[in-house]
Design a protein around this motif. Structure first.
Motif, PDB file in Angstrom:
ATOM      1  N   PRO A  27      40.775  43.016  41.122  1.00 36.25           N
ATOM      2  CA  PRO A  27      40.747  44.334  41.758  1.00 36.25           C
ATOM      3  C   PRO A  27      41.778  44.400  42.888  1.00 36.25           C
ATOM      4  O   PRO A  27      41.855  43.495  43.716  1.00 36.25           O
ATOM      5  CB  PRO A  27      39.328  44.446  42.319  1.00 36.25           C
ATOM      6  CG  PRO A  27      38.540  43.356  41.674  1.00 36.25           C
ATOM      7  CD  PRO A  27      39.505  42.299  41.263  1.00 36.25           C
ATOM      8  N   CYS A  28      42.570  45.451  42.876  1.00 40.67           N
ATOM      9  CA  CYS A  28      43.632  45.622  43.874  1.00 40.67           C
ATOM     10  C   CYS A  28      43.499  46.953  44.589  1.00 40.67           C
ATOM     11  O   CYS A  28      42.932  47.909  44.055  1.00 40.67           O
ATOM     12  CB  CYS A  28      45.002  45.562  43.205  1.00 40.67           C
ATOM     13  SG  CYS A  28      45.444  43.951  42.581  1.00 40.67           S
ATOM     14  N   ALA A  72      42.936  36.111  42.621  1.00 42.80           N
ATOM     15  CA  ALA A  72      41.631  36.474  43.194  1.00 42.80           C
ATOM     16  C   ALA A  72      41.450  35.891  44.585  1.00 42.80           C
ATOM     17  O   ALA A  72      40.831  36.526  45.456  1.00 42.80           O
ATOM     18  CB  ALA A  72      40.510  36.019  42.270  1.00 42.80           C
ATOM     19  N   ASP A  73      42.000  34.700  44.838  1.00 45.53           N
ATOM     20  CA  ASP A  73      41.798  34.093  46.162  1.00 45.53           C
ATOM     21  C   ASP A  73      42.650  34.746  47.252  1.00 45.53           C
ATOM     22  O   ASP A  73      42.566  34.380  48.419  1.00 45.53           O
ATOM     23  CB  ASP A  73      41.995  32.572  46.115  1.00 45.53           C
ATOM     24  CG  ASP A  73      43.383  32.146  45.687  1.00 45.53           C
ATOM     25  OD1 ASP A  73      44.157  32.991  45.184  1.00 45.53           O
ATOM     26  OD2 ASP A  73      43.689  30.956  45.851  1.00 45.53           O
ATOM     27  N   TRP A  74      43.464  35.741  46.888  1.00 46.72           N
ATOM     28  CA  TRP A  74      44.214  36.516  47.870  1.00 46.72           C
ATOM     29  C   TRP A  74      43.393  37.700  48.384  1.00 46.72           C
ATOM     30  O   TRP A  74      43.832  38.439  49.260  1.00 46.72           O
ATOM     31  CB  TRP A  74      45.502  37.056  47.287  1.00 46.72           C
ATOM     32  CG  TRP A  74      46.446  36.026  46.748  1.00 46.72           C
ATOM     33  CD1 TRP A  74      46.353  34.665  46.843  1.00 46.72           C
ATOM     34  CD2 TRP A  74      47.637  36.302  46.016  1.00 46.72           C
ATOM     35  NE1 TRP A  74      47.414  34.077  46.219  1.00 46.72           N
ATOM     36  CE2 TRP A  74      48.221  35.057  45.689  1.00 46.72           C
ATOM     37  CE3 TRP A  74      48.255  37.468  45.583  1.00 46.72           C
ATOM     38  CZ2 TRP A  74      49.410  34.960  44.969  1.00 46.72           C
ATOM     39  CZ3 TRP A  74      49.436  37.370  44.860  1.00 46.72           C
ATOM     40  CH2 TRP A  74      50.001  36.128  44.567  1.00 46.72           C
ATOM     41  N   ALA A  75      42.223  37.893  47.816  1.00 46.96           N
ATOM     42  CA  ALA A  75      41.409  39.081  48.125  1.00 46.96           C
ATOM     43  C   ALA A  75      40.874  39.039  49.545  1.00 46.96           C
ATOM     44  O   ALA A  75      40.580  37.977  50.096  1.00 46.96           O
ATOM     45  CB  ALA A  75      40.255  39.190  47.127  1.00 46.96           C
ATOM     46  N   GLY A  80      36.641  42.089  48.590  1.00 44.41           N
ATOM     47  CA  GLY A  80      36.817  41.437  47.295  1.00 44.41           C
ATOM     48  C   GLY A  80      38.022  41.962  46.536  1.00 44.41           C
ATOM     49  O   GLY A  80      38.186  41.681  45.361  1.00 44.41           O
ATOM     50  N   LYS A  81      38.882  42.722  47.218  1.00 49.08           N
ATOM     51  CA  LYS A  81      40.062  43.300  46.579  1.00 49.08           C
ATOM     52  C   LYS A  81      41.337  42.780  47.235  1.00 49.08           C
ATOM     53  O   LYS A  81      41.358  42.493  48.430  1.00 49.08           O
ATOM     54  CB  LYS A  81      40.032  44.828  46.674  1.00 49.08           C
ATOM     55  CG  LYS A  81      38.857  45.439  45.934  1.00 49.08           C
ATOM     56  CD  LYS A  81      38.827  46.933  46.078  1.00 49.08           C
ATOM     57  CE  LYS A  81      37.615  47.487  45.322  1.00 49.08           C
ATOM     58  NZ  LYS A  81      37.528  48.935  45.467  1.00 49.08           N
ATOM     59  N   VAL A  82      42.391  42.692  46.440  1.00 43.65           N
ATOM     60  CA  VAL A  82      43.698  42.267  46.927  1.00 43.65           C
ATOM     61  C   VAL A  82      44.471  43.502  47.384  1.00 43.65           C
ATOM     62  O   VAL A  82      44.648  44.438  46.607  1.00 43.65           O
ATOM     63  CB  VAL A  82      44.491  41.542  45.818  1.00 43.65           C
ATOM     64  CG1 VAL A  82      45.911  41.220  46.289  1.00 43.65           C
ATOM     65  CG2 VAL A  82      43.774  40.274  45.375  1.00 43.65           C
ATOM     66  N   LEU A  83      44.905  43.504  48.642  1.00 43.92           N
ATOM     67  CA  LEU A  83      45.768  44.581  49.119  1.00 43.92           C
ATOM     68  C   LEU A  83      47.171  44.285  48.611  1.00 43.92           C
ATOM     69  O   LEU A  83      47.838  43.374  49.093  1.00 43.92           O
ATOM     70  CB  LEU A  83      45.765  44.686  50.643  1.00 43.92           C
ATOM     71  CG  LEU A  83      46.717  45.731  51.235  1.00 43.92           C
ATOM     72  CD1 LEU A  83      46.443  47.116  50.670  1.00 43.92           C
ATOM     73  CD2 LEU A  83      46.638  45.735  52.747  1.00 43.92           C
TER      74      LEU A  83
END
Length: 156
Positions: A27-28, A72-75, A80-83
């Motif tokens: 999710p972004c 996903a670990d950048w979220a 829980g979302k990646v910008l």
């Protein structure tokens, strides 16, 4: 600037189609600012030192290569979302370019949103060769998936 709901929906659809078309599975969030020529001109000057309006600006959060996916670990742990980054679109320039190129404002705003997402995902068109061709091919494939085809008057 108040963005017409139809334009908001067109941008949303185009952003989601670009993420899906590039196989992004996490999710972004893509922050979108719709403005006029004066607003985008000021941002262009402030951020890039270019004192003129443009159609779209993209500000990626990560330095990705074309085809590289956000992880996903950048979220953000809270959402829980990646910008993925920010985009700014001049609605004034969008309408003018649609008229200039002889196609609909919907096609132009969707094109600019897809173009910007591809920049956020590491694509660029700094050359007139392979990089530009790769980006154009991805843009057209994604727009085609939205049912927005390139018209004869749009040819480069």
């Amino acid at each position: 600037m108040d963005t017409p709901p139809l334009v908001e929906e067109q941008i949303r659809r185009a952003v989601l189609a670009a993420l899906e078309g590039e196989g992004v599975e996490v999710p972004c969030v893509v922050e979108v600012c719709v403005t006029d020529d004066a607003g985008i001109r000021q941002t262009n000057l402030d951020m890039r030192g270019v004192d003129r309006p443009t159609d779209v600006l993209s500000f990626p959060m990560f330095e990705l290569s074309p085809g590289e996916k956000p992880q996903a670990d950048w979220a953000d742990p809270d959402t829980g979302k990646v910008l993925l980054g920010d985009m700014m679109i001049s609605l004034e320039r969008t309408r003018a370019q649609a008229a200039e190129y002889g196609h609909s404002p919907e096609r132009e705003v969707c094109y600019l949103a897809v173009h910007s997402v591809l920049h956020l995902l590491g694509y660029d068109h700094l050359d007139e060769g392979p990089m530009k061709a790769q980006m154009r091919a991805r843009e057209e494939a994604i727009l085609g998936g939205l049912g927005i085809q390139r018209e004869a008057s749009d040819a480069d």
